[in-house]
Design a protein around this motif. Structure first.
Motif, PDB file in Angstrom:
ATOM      1  N   ALA A  39       0.811  -1.220   0.000  1.00 49.65           N
ATOM      2  CA  ALA A  39       0.000   0.000   0.000  1.00 49.65           C
ATOM      3  C   ALA A  39       0.846   1.274   0.000  1.00 49.65           C
ATOM      4  O   ALA A  39       0.289   2.381   0.037  1.00 49.65           O
ATOM      5  N   SER A  40       2.173   1.141  -0.043  1.00 51.30           N
ATOM      6  CA  SER A  40       3.063   2.296   0.080  1.00 51.30           C
ATOM      7  C   SER A  40       3.612   2.734  -1.270  1.00 51.30           C
ATOM      8  O   SER A  40       3.566   1.998  -2.258  1.00 51.30           O
ATOM      9  N   VAL A  41       4.125   3.932  -1.300  1.00 46.52           N
ATOM     10  CA  VAL A  41       4.905   4.411  -2.436  1.00 46.52           C
ATOM     11  C   VAL A  41       6.328   4.642  -1.951  1.00 46.52           C
ATOM     12  O   VAL A  41       6.550   4.996  -0.796  1.00 46.52           O
ATOM     13  N   THR A  42       7.293   4.413  -2.825  1.00 49.99           N
ATOM     14  CA  THR A  42       8.703   4.587  -2.491  1.00 49.99           C
ATOM     15  C   THR A  42       9.210   5.885  -3.095  1.00 49.99           C
ATOM     16  O   THR A  42       8.936   6.192  -4.256  1.00 49.99           O
ATOM     17  N   VAL A  43       9.930   6.641  -2.308  1.00 54.16           N
ATOM     18  CA  VAL A  43      10.497   7.913  -2.754  1.00 54.16           C
ATOM     19  C   VAL A  43      12.005   7.863  -2.539  1.00 54.16           C
ATOM     20  O   VAL A  43      12.469   7.475  -1.465  1.00 54.16           O
ATOM     21  N   SER A  44      12.756   8.230  -3.563  1.00 54.63           N
ATOM     22  CA  SER A  44      14.217   8.179  -3.435  1.00 54.63           C
ATOM     23  C   SER A  44      14.886   9.521  -3.688  1.00 54.63           C
ATOM     24  O   SER A  44      16.095   9.654  -3.486  1.00 54.63           O
ATOM     25  N   ASP A  45      14.135  10.518  -4.136  1.00 56.46           N
ATOM     26  CA  ASP A  45      14.718  11.826  -4.433  1.00 56.46           C
ATOM     27  C   ASP A  45      14.124  12.901  -3.533  1.00 56.46           C
ATOM     28  O   ASP A  45      12.975  12.796  -3.089  1.00 56.46           O
ATOM     29  N   MET A  46      14.931  13.938  -3.298  1.00 55.74           N
ATOM     30  CA  MET A  46      14.456  15.158  -2.661  1.00 55.74           C
ATOM     31  C   MET A  46      14.652  16.302  -3.641  1.00 55.74           C
ATOM     32  O   MET A  46      15.661  16.359  -4.347  1.00 55.74           O
ATOM     33  N   GLU A  47      13.677  17.196  -3.688  1.00 57.63           N
ATOM     34  CA  GLU A  47      13.762  18.356  -4.576  1.00 57.63           C
ATOM     35  C   GLU A  47      13.626  19.618  -3.751  1.00 57.63           C
ATOM     36  O   GLU A  47      12.656  19.785  -2.996  1.00 57.63           O
ATOM     37  N   LEU A  48      14.587  20.497  -3.881  1.00 54.01           N
ATOM     38  CA  LEU A  48      14.598  21.753  -3.146  1.00 54.01           C
ATOM     39  C   LEU A  48      14.289  22.880  -4.117  1.00 54.01           C
ATOM     40  O   LEU A  48      15.017  23.083  -5.096  1.00 54.01           O
ATOM     41  N   ARG A  49      13.212  23.592  -3.859  1.00 58.17           N
ATOM     42  CA  ARG A  49      12.781  24.678  -4.739  1.00 58.17           C
ATOM     43  C   ARG A  49      13.080  26.018  -4.086  1.00 58.17           C
ATOM     44  O   ARG A  49      12.258  26.591  -3.376  1.00 58.17           O
ATOM     45  N   HIS A  50      14.292  26.469  -4.319  1.00 56.24           N
ATOM     46  CA  HIS A  50      14.740  27.781  -3.864  1.00 56.24           C
ATOM     47  C   HIS A  50      14.081  28.829  -4.749  1.00 56.24           C
ATOM     48  O   HIS A  50      13.777  28.553  -5.916  1.00 56.24           O
ATOM     49  N   PRO A  51      13.837  30.050  -4.258  1.00 59.48           N
ATOM     50  CA  PRO A  51      13.224  31.067  -5.124  1.00 59.48           C
ATOM     51  C   PRO A  51      13.980  31.323  -6.420  1.00 59.48           C
ATOM     52  O   PRO A  51      13.379  31.773  -7.403  1.00 59.48           O
ATOM     53  N   ARG A  52      15.289  30.998  -6.474  1.00 57.86           N
ATOM     54  CA  ARG A  52      16.055  31.279  -7.688  1.00 57.86           C
ATOM     55  C   ARG A  52      16.489  30.034  -8.449  1.00 57.86           C
ATOM     56  O   ARG A  52      17.098  30.156  -9.512  1.00 57.86           O
ATOM     57  N   ALA A  53      16.193  28.848  -7.944  1.00 55.33           N
ATOM     58  CA  ALA A  53      16.620  27.633  -8.646  1.00 55.33           C
ATOM     59  C   ALA A  53      15.942  26.421  -8.021  1.00 55.33           C
ATOM     60  O   ALA A  53      15.527  26.453  -6.857  1.00 55.33           O
ATOM     61  N   THR A  54      15.837  25.353  -8.804  1.00 56.65           N
ATOM     62  CA  THR A  54      15.330  24.073  -8.317  1.00 56.65           C
ATOM     63  C   THR A  54      16.459  23.048  -8.389  1.00 56.65           C
ATOM     64  O   THR A  54      17.102  22.909  -9.429  1.00 56.65           O
ATOM     65  N   LEU A  55      16.698  22.368  -7.284  1.00 57.03           N
ATOM     66  CA  LEU A  55      17.799  21.417  -7.182  1.00 57.03           C
ATOM     67  C   LEU A  55      17.255  20.052  -6.786  1.00 57.03           C
ATOM     68  O   LEU A  55      16.393  19.947  -5.914  1.00 57.03           O
ATOM     69  N   ARG A  56      17.795  19.007  -7.391  1.00 55.90           N
ATOM     70  CA  ARG A  56      17.357  17.634  -7.120  1.00 55.90           C
ATOM     71  C   ARG A  56      18.484  16.883  -6.420  1.00 55.90           C
ATOM     72  O   ARG A  56      19.637  16.967  -6.824  1.00 55.90           O
ATOM     73  N   TYR A  57      18.130  16.132  -5.389  1.00 59.38           N
ATOM     74  CA  TYR A  57      19.093  15.358  -4.611  1.00 59.38           C
ATOM     75  C   TYR A  57      18.615  13.909  -4.564  1.00 59.38           C
ATOM     76  O   TYR A  57      17.501  13.632  -4.130  1.00 59.38           O
ATOM     77  N   GLY A  58      19.453  13.006  -5.017  1.00 55.45           N
ATOM     78  CA  GLY A  58      19.102  11.590  -5.012  1.00 55.45           C
ATOM     79  C   GLY A  58      19.811  10.828  -3.908  1.00 55.45           C
ATOM     80  O   GLY A  58      20.522  11.393  -3.076  1.00 55.45           O
ATOM     81  N   GLY A  59      19.602   9.518  -3.891  1.00 55.08           N
ATOM     82  CA  GLY A  59      20.319   8.662  -2.955  1.00 55.08           C
ATOM     83  C   GLY A  59      19.605   8.422  -1.650  1.00 55.08           C
ATOM     84  O   GLY A  59      20.220   7.930  -0.698  1.00 55.08           O
ATOM     85  N   PHE A  60      18.323   8.767  -1.547  1.00 52.71           N
ATOM     86  CA  PHE A  60      17.570   8.518  -0.324  1.00 52.71           C
ATOM     87  C   PHE A  60      16.593   7.372  -0.577  1.00 52.71           C
ATOM     88  O   PHE A  60      16.335   6.996  -1.707  1.00 52.71           O
ATOM     89  N   ASP A  61      16.038   6.829   0.489  1.00 52.29           N
ATOM     90  CA  ASP A  61      15.164   5.668   0.340  1.00 52.29           C
ATOM     91  C   ASP A  61      14.191   5.637   1.509  1.00 52.29           C
ATOM     92  O   ASP A  61      14.576   5.323   2.632  1.00 52.29           O
ATOM     93  N   PHE A  62      12.936   5.977   1.245  1.00 48.67           N
ATOM     94  CA  PHE A  62      11.929   5.860   2.290  1.00 48.67           C
ATOM     95  C   PHE A  62      10.579   5.558   1.647  1.00 48.67           C
ATOM     96  O   PHE A  62      10.388   5.727   0.439  1.00 48.67           O
TER      97      PHE A  62
END
Length: 619
Positions: A39-62
């Motif tokens: 019943a779960s979904v897996t997420v491995s990325d984090m995305e940071l939306r700064h007012p001047r740029a969007t950055l993606r960070y991988g390598g996570f697992d939850f």
């Protein structure tokens, strides 16, 4: 089981589990684990939306799951195991005292616990920032952190998907912005009992419209609150035992509420299975869980503080802001950061070098160059690097000491007092006691354009405590009286803390040993299976490394709020290696991260007993 809500009544939207929690559940209860996974979904990325740029960070697992779905699974599994479930039934405090075992799992606001707080040794304090739990049907494919600037201040949203087309959203802001935006208006509970703050929902949907893509925020008894930090000196009393948030809370920004409760339940069930005496089982349960919970709470505290003050960092280059966010706790080493998202680390390091005037040459391969090698403009003086040596007042020949420091590649030499040095070949300034700054008499200001620093001792308390407020006010006054910088030091009283693990590195400024061992700083892992792994820290937040991070907290606050250049002591004799070249989390990497993320400006060590390798050329 007595549950005050109906079977299909859940407050909130989704919950998050780490891979480690899921692994523990699989070992304890494979059937329940399998149902939750399905019943779960897996997420491995984090995305940071700064007012001047969007950055993606991988390598996570939850994993994340609907709170209602999770409750349904647990209810059905409990019933199949023979539990008798009573819904819509509030058990009054004391009404179950004749049972053999009573488990209080009624949350941070536990009425059962609060009916006898002195017996559990309960303490509760509140965080500073208002926040609200919400949901949305806007599509998100990563754990997303969005930051929005308004005329009143800054708002942030934490969003993570928990089912197809459904996402949990937590919005928070600082108290001043909350009040200035009018969101502190009282909710009419008489007209809307048990409902959401609809006015805030509409206002926040508009504020985050660009991130919601035309969708709206959804409420479920959603109202503004401040986080309750719950601790209990004792987790049991007689036949009663606390579990989950009733026993302890850790800030939601480390995703630990339901996770800790599930892990508590696994440990308590195992303890009761092993020992027929409930009191002995309670003691074993608490022994197993308390250290892990305390470590998580220690880890969650700086994360909470980071989110309470995030608006003060949005001026940073997006890449540096992102790395600052990823290092808001001490859970990841430099090695771990590079393993997960080396490109993002490269971008932050390049932004740091560019700010210092040493951007990488066109076509040069990205990679680590120690942050100490970057220049710094200090008033009208351009320092070639961030390394500082302090010449003691009792030195008989300060001119010779300055020449020796210059030969070692030191960027700035600070003389205690204000003694002039004829024709120095290295930048020279003065460091004095705070009471000697700005009085106008001889010896109270540096000669000419030489930088003037004041040496200030940091309190042992948290940077955001009243003592931290006082320190910041002191430095602000020093800057107003002509100081360009401060040398922040820790209390010189020797520590009685045992050395954490097989370390050989010293506390900042406390000796002449060389950092050589792997890092063992705080950090219960939330992104991997049980057991330590390269790139994470597992020791408690005490000892030299814990004090280092406490010092950085004060340094960053002082630097951000006063504009002073901040220098901090580091272990004497640390090897100036490229970060990561020694492996683990040795001092070169810690110092490098503190510089690149803007927590400090300069590092100070006494003149070494042996010649240190020259600081490498910047760029």
């Amino acid at each position: 089981m007595y549950e005050r809500n109906a079977p299909h009544e859940a407050n909130g939207f989704g919950v998050v589990f780490s891979a480690r929690t899921m692994s523990r559940l699989r070992r304890s209860d494979p059937e329940t684990h399998a149902r939750i996974v399905r019943a779960s979904v897996t997420v491995s990325d984090m995305e940071l939306r700064h007012p001047r740029a969007t950055l993606r960070y991988g390598g996570f697992d939850f994993s994340s799951i609907s709170r209602q779905t999770l409750l349904t699974v647990l209810q059905e599994q409990a019933a199949s195991a023979g539990a008798v479930l009573h819904f819509g039934h509030h058990a009054a405090p004391g009404s179950l005292d004749d049972a053999d075992v009573v488990v209080y799992a009624d949350g941070a606001n536990s009425a059962q616990r609060d009916a006898r707080p002195e017996r559990f040794g309960t303490t509760v304090r509140h965080g500073a920032s208002p926040y609200m739990w919400l949901g949305t049907d806007a599509p998100f494919d990563a754990a997303t952190f969005a930051f929005v600037a308004t005329e009143h201040g800054h708002f942030a949203a934490h969003a993570y998907p928990y089912a197809e087309g459904l996402t949990t959203v937590v919005v928070e802001t600082d108290p001043a912005t909350w009040q200035a935006s009018g969101m502190d208006r009282p909710l009419d509970h008489a007209r809307n009992p048990g409902g959401s703050d609809e006015a805030a929902l509409a206002q926040l949907s508009e504020l985050f419209a660009d991130h919601l893509g035309g969708h709206k925020l959804l409420g479920n008894r959603s109202r503004w609150a401040t986080f309750r930090i719950v601790r209990n000196a004792r987790w049991s009393d007689g036949n009663a035992v606390l579990l989950g948030d009733a026993a302890h809370t850790a800030h939601f920004t480390v995703g630990s509420g339901t996770k800790l409760a599930m892990e508590d339940a696994i440990a308590l069930a195992a303890a009761l299975d092993r020992d027929a005496d409930p009191r002995a089982a309670f003691a074993a349960y608490e022994r197993e869980r308390r250290a892990l919970v305390t470590r998580t709470q220690e880890w969650a505290e700086p994360s909470m503080r980071w989110w309470e003050t995030f608006g003060r960092r949005l001026h940073m280059a997006p890449a540096q802001f992102g790395l600052h966010f990823m290092t808001r706790t001490s859970a990841l080493t430099y090695e771990g950061l590079r393993r997960r998202f080396a490109d993002r680390v490269d971008e932050a390091e390049e932004a740091y070098r560019t700010a210092g005037g040493t951007a990488a040459r066109p076509g040069a391969a990205p990679g680590p160059a120690h942050g100490v090698a970057a220049p710094l403009l200090l008033g009208s003086v351009r320092l070639p690097n961030r390394l500082v040596e302090v010449v003691p007042e009792e030195c008989d020949d300060p001119a010779a000491a300055v020449r020796a420091a210059g030969a070692r590649g030191t960027g700035l030499v600070l003389l205690r007092g204000t003694r002039p040095v004829p024709r120095p070949d290295v930048a020279v300034g003065s460091v004095v006691r705070p009471e000697r700054v700005g009085g106008g008499s001889a010896g109270e200001t540096a000669a000419g354009s030489a930088p003037l620093f004041a040496e200030v001792v940091c309190p042992a308390a948290d940077a955001w405590s009243p003592a931290g407020d006082e320190l910041t006010a002191t430095v602000r006054a020093l800057v107003a009286r002509g100081c360009e910088g401060v040398l922040l030091t820790t209390d010189p009283t020797p520590s009685t803390d045992p050395a954490p693990g097989p370390r050989t590195d010293a506390e900042p400024g406390s000796g002449t040993r060389t950092g050589a061992g792997p890092g063992t700083d705080p950090g219960p892992r939330t992104d991997a299976a049980p057991g330590p792994a390269a790139g994470t820290r597992t020791d408690p937040g005490t000892g030299p490394v814990g004090r280092w991070h406490a010092l950085l907290g004060h340094a960053e606050r002082v630097r951000t709020e006063t504009g002073a250049v901040v220098a901090v002591p580091v272990p004497d004799g640390w090897a100036l290696d490229l970060p990561g070249s020694t492996g683990g989390d040795a001092w070169p990497a810690r110092i490098h991260l503190a510089l690149v993320t803007g927590r400090i400006d300069l590092v100070v060590s006494a003149a070494p007993t042996v010649t240190r390798p020259a600081v490498p050329a910047a760029g």
